[in-house]
Design an enzyme around this catalytic site. Structure first.
Site, short mmCIF file in Angstrom:
data_model
loop_
_atom_site.label_atom_id
_atom_site.label_comp_id
_atom_site.label_asym_id
_atom_site.label_seq_id
_atom_site.Cartn_x
_atom_site.Cartn_y
_atom_site.Cartn_z
CE LYS A 149 -28.16 8.46 -23.89
NZ LYS A 149 -27.62 9.44 -22.90
NE ARG B 216 -32.97 12.93 -23.10
CZ ARG B 216 -32.03 13.05 -24.01
NH1 ARG B 216 -31.99 12.25 -25.04
NH2 ARG B 216 -31.14 13.98 -23.88
NE ARG C 208 -20.89 16.05 -25.25
CZ ARG C 208 -22.01 15.35 -25.14
NH1 ARG C 208 -22.02 14.07 -25.47
NH2 ARG C 208 -23.11 15.89 -24.70
NE ARG D 126 -24.68 18.27 -27.48
CZ ARG D 126 -25.31 17.18 -27.09
NH1 ARG D 126 -24.87 16.01 -27.51
NH2 ARG D 126 -26.34 17.24 -26.30
NE ARG E 269 -27.50 17.94 -22.08
CZ ARG E 269 -26.26 17.72 -22.53
NH1 ARG E 269 -25.32 18.62 -22.39
NH2 ARG E 269 -25.96 16.57 -23.09
P1 AMP Z 1 -28.88 14.48 -26.44
O1 AMP Z 1 -27.98 14.71 -27.62
O2 AMP Z 1 -29.50 13.13 -26.45
O3 AMP Z 1 -28.22 14.83 -25.15
O4 AMP Z 1 -30.11 15.51 -26.61
C1 AMP Z 1 -29.92 16.91 -26.64
C2 AMP Z 1 -31.22 17.61 -26.31
O5 AMP Z 1 -32.22 17.27 -27.28
C3 AMP Z 1 -31.84 17.24 -24.97
O6 AMP Z 1 -31.31 17.98 -23.90
C4 AMP Z 1 -33.32 17.57 -25.23
O7 AMP Z 1 -33.56 18.96 -25.18
C5 AMP Z 1 -33.49 17.12 -26.66
N1 AMP Z 1 -33.90 15.69 -26.76
C6 AMP Z 1 -33.18 14.65 -27.28
N2 AMP Z 1 -33.86 13.51 -27.20
C7 AMP Z 1 -35.05 13.80 -26.62
C8 AMP Z 1 -36.20 13.04 -26.24
N3 AMP Z 1 -36.26 11.72 -26.45
N4 AMP Z 1 -37.24 13.70 -25.66
C9 AMP Z 1 -37.20 15.02 -25.45
N5 AMP Z 1 -36.16 15.79 -25.76
C10 AMP Z 1 -35.08 15.21 -26.35
#
Ligand code: AMP
Length: 194
Positions: free
Chosen positions: A13, A89, A128, A134, A145
């Site tokens: 994404k 989300r 990754r 990360r 996740r």
């Molecule tokens: P991502 O980089 O999008 O995978 O996000 C990393 C982490 O940030 C996720 O595993 C959540 O803990 C938090 N996070 C990111 N976006 C959201 C969202 N829209 N709602 C809740 N938690 C989020």
């Protein structure tokens, strides 16, 4: 133009949202990136979010919704719109987003869902980890996740499907091929919306 990119963690994404944003002059608003920079800056929000993020769980809706509203408002002022990556989300976030847009008499143009199978996602995320390190790409957190995604995020595809906004895109294959599929859909909206 207001787009949402949906898909599991590791679906690509971030990369695709960036390419779409460049192509159409949009802001790329990644909730994960914004949260990571809040953490790095040591803000209150960053501190509240970190425990959830490290456990592969979702940060509470109210924190995320107000954080994203600020960034969307700036994108409306300064760019031709935005592509949302990682937000909404949950069903609650999707409904809050709809309410906010309705208050401004606007709406989303399209929701693009990158379809990628779980085994591909797990393979990509372990790759990754070596490159970007990360903390939430650790194997046990990756699984959490994915579970969080299936339980809380995947159901919002149906919500957008009912609104006639959902376009599914095969997220497997080369980055350029996937980009072309997404841009083709974006072009439909680029002509008709400022
Ligand atoms: P991502 O980089 O999008 O995978 O996000 C990393 C982490 O940030 C996720 O595993 C959540 O803990 C938090 N996070 C990111 N976006 C959201 C969202 N829209 N709602 C809740 N938690 C989020």
């Amino acid at each position: 133009m207001r787009l949402v990119l949906l898909g599991p963690p590791g679906a690509g994404k971030g990369t695709q949202a960036e390419l779409l944003a460049e192509r159409f002059g949009l802001a790329h608003l990644s909730s994960g990136d914004i949260l990571r920079s809040e953490r790095a800056a040591g803000t209150e929000l960053g501190k509240k979010a970190q425990g959830y993020m490290d456990a592969g769980q979702l940060v509470p809706d109210e924190l995320i919704v107000s954080m994203m509203a600020e960034h969307m408002a700036r994108a409306e002022r300064e760019q031709a719109g935005y592509v949302l990556d990682g937000f909404p989300r949950t069903q609650g976030q999707a409904e809050a987003l709809d309410r906010q847009l309705a208050e401004q008499s606007s709406r989303l143009d399209a929701v693009l869902e990158l379809k990628v199978a779980d085994d591909v996602v797990v393979r990509r995320l372990s790759g990754r980890r070596e490159k970007e390190s990360r903390t939430d790409d650790a194997p046990e957190v990756v699984c959490q996740r994915l579970t969080t995604y299936h339980e809380q995020t995947a159901p919002i595809s149906a919500y957008y499907g009912e609104q006639g906004l959902l376009k599914e895109v095969d997220g497997d294959g080369e980055i350029e091929r996937i980009r072309d599929r997404l841009v083709e859909i974006g072009q439909v909206f680029a002509g008709s919306c400022g």
